[in-house]
Design a protein around this motif. Structure first.
Motif, mmCIF file in Angstrom:
data_model
loop_
_atom_site.group_PDB
_atom_site.id
_atom_site.type_symbol
_atom_site.label_atom_id
_atom_site.label_comp_id
_atom_site.label_asym_id
_atom_site.label_seq_id
_atom_site.Cartn_x
_atom_site.Cartn_y
_atom_site.Cartn_z
ATOM 1 N N VAL A 86 0.702 -1.337 -0.026
ATOM 2 C CA VAL A 86 -0.143 0.127 0.045
ATOM 3 C C VAL A 86 0.701 1.440 -0.004
ATOM 4 N N GLN A 88 2.401 3.723 -1.428
ATOM 5 C CA GLN A 88 2.716 4.420 -3.083
ATOM 6 C C GLN A 88 2.705 5.764 -2.851
ATOM 7 N N LEU A 90 2.429 9.445 -3.890
ATOM 8 C CA LEU A 90 1.460 10.367 -4.676
ATOM 9 C C LEU A 90 2.186 10.954 -6.132
ATOM 10 N N ALA A 219 -6.961 12.280 -8.611
ATOM 11 C CA ALA A 219 -6.753 11.666 -7.481
ATOM 12 C C ALA A 219 -7.840 12.071 -6.517
ATOM 13 N N LEU A 221 -8.125 11.813 -2.390
ATOM 14 C CA LEU A 221 -7.483 11.611 -1.448
ATOM 15 C C LEU A 221 -8.519 11.477 -0.074
ATOM 16 N N THR A 240 -15.345 5.702 0.728
ATOM 17 C CA THR A 240 -15.051 4.912 -0.477
ATOM 18 C C THR A 240 -16.153 4.813 -1.384
ATOM 19 N N THR A 246 -8.848 7.286 -4.103
ATOM 20 C CA THR A 246 -7.827 6.584 -4.661
ATOM 21 C C THR A 246 -6.712 6.119 -3.779
ATOM 22 N N GLY A 247 -6.795 6.977 -2.784
ATOM 23 C CA GLY A 247 -5.538 7.135 -1.898
ATOM 24 C C GLY A 247 -6.034 7.674 -0.250
ATOM 25 N N LEU A 271 -5.840 0.268 0.149
ATOM 26 C CA LEU A 271 -6.005 1.327 -0.599
ATOM 27 C C LEU A 271 -4.439 1.836 -0.457
ATOM 28 N N PRO A 272 -3.947 2.333 -1.586
ATOM 29 C CA PRO A 272 -2.653 3.169 -1.263
ATOM 30 C C PRO A 272 -2.655 4.233 -0.273
ATOM 31 N N VAL A 273 -1.521 3.991 0.482
ATOM 32 C CA VAL A 273 -1.348 5.110 1.439
ATOM 33 C C VAL A 273 -0.316 6.003 1.124
ATOM 34 N N HIS A 274 -0.474 7.104 0.602
ATOM 35 C CA HIS A 274 0.309 8.300 0.028
ATOM 36 C C HIS A 274 1.415 9.022 0.991
#
Ligand code: GDP
Length: 299
Positions: A86, A88, A90, A219, A221, A240, A246-247, A271-274
């Motif tokens: 996760v 990732q 931004l 994006a 967020l 969601t 998306t993150g 989910l991606p954690v930026h």
């Protein structure tokens, strides 16, 4: 790393102390492992994740004396395995000009502050940034965004309190396009108490943006406040569904011993954690790094 470790000190001392107290004088028998699971659950890592970690720690080590440092290292490694997929960054895709970021989350989660911090970082890199004061319910949010704009040199599009958020978003897209901005960030109101209204408002904002920029938002967020602990899980579920997140960005990890919640969310939602917030300054918004975070929370 030092800011991260400092920021996560409360989570780390909570978890680390719990582990040390538990394993320093005891064998890793079934009772100890069960208590270790409780320590992890109390640190908000979630039941399933805690079970998974304890299983890894116990494997091949039953009834052995293991040092607290070794147990912490094993926990950090397992947490890292959960976080790697996760974590990732931004990525601002330069093919989109402006790259449109919609910020969502409940009031007080740190949306406006995160927008300001991101604006500061991107401005330092020389990018042109426009901010849309789309949280039109709170005069303070509009004012706060103007302050960040003045501080960072980002253009702020704002109207008076109570005006239509979609109107602000429309004006901001027009401004961003006309001035060749690299990034447009759109703030939104976070009244989760009234989901139907919130959903209608977010849908309208997105519709208006899409009319001018069909591929946007690029994006979405969701900003989460770590101090709310397990509540963050239901916020992820709600947003969601409502907003097509998306993150994630998790804030206030510095003010809490509940940083483990990020691990529970990662394990459950994937989910991606930026980004994570570990303080109030612009540089306290940091890219999320699985290894550093795992090592920092294990104490
Ligand atoms: P919004 O309602 O979601 O826009 O939330 P705000 O951006 O107004 O933030 C609410 C409060 O949280 C403010 O006092 C911020 O300074 C504070 N805040 C935001 N992020 C962080 C963080 O990472 N650490 C700390 N300690 N405070 C934060």
């Amino acid at each position: 790393w030092s800011r991260l470790a400092e920021g996560l000190a409360r989570t780390a001392s909570n978890l680390g102390q719990g582990i040390t107290d538990l394993v320093s004088k005891r064998k890793l028998d079934a009772d100890t492992l069960e208590e270790l699971e409780d320590v992890l659950i109390r640190a908000d890592l979630g039941v399933e994740t805690s079970m998974r970690i304890v299983e890894t720690v116990g494997k091949g080590r039953h009834d052995k004396m293991i040092s607290p440092e070794e147990v912490k290292r094993l926990i950090a490694e397992e947490v890292e395995r959960i976080l790697i997929p996760v974590a990732q960054p931004l990525v601002v895709d330069a093919a989109h000009k402006p790259f449109v970021v919609l910020m969502v989350g409940v009031n007080g989660s740190g949306k406006t502050t995160t927008i300001g911090k991101l604006a500061a970082q991107w401005r330092t890199e020389g990018r042109k940034v426009v901010l849309a004061a789309g949280d039109t319910f709170r005069a303070a949010a509009i004012e706060q965004l103007k302050v960040w704009g003045a501080r960072t040199g980002a253009t702020v599009i704002a109207r008076e309190q109570g005006s239509d958020a979609a109107g602000v978003a429309h004006e901001a897209v027009v401004e961003a396009r006309a001035t060749g901005a690299d990034i447009l960030m759109v703030d939104t109101a976070g009244r989760l108490q009234n989901r139907t209204e919130l959903m209608a408002e977010l849908e309208k904002v997105v519709r208006v943006i899409k009319k001018l920029e069909p591929s946007a938002p690029h994006a979405v967020l969701l900003v989460l406040d770590a101090t709310v602990g397990q509540n963050a899980l239901s916020q992820v579920e709600a947003f969601t569904r409502i907003a097509g997140v998306t993150g994630l960005v998790m804030t206030k990890l510095d003010g809490t011993a509940r940083g483990g919640i990020l691990v529970a969310i990662a394990a459950k939602h994937k989910l991606p954690v930026h980004l994570i917030g570990v303080g109030e300054a612009a540089e306290d918004l940091q890219p999320f790094a699985a290894r550093d975070f795992a090592r920092a929370i294990a104490g």
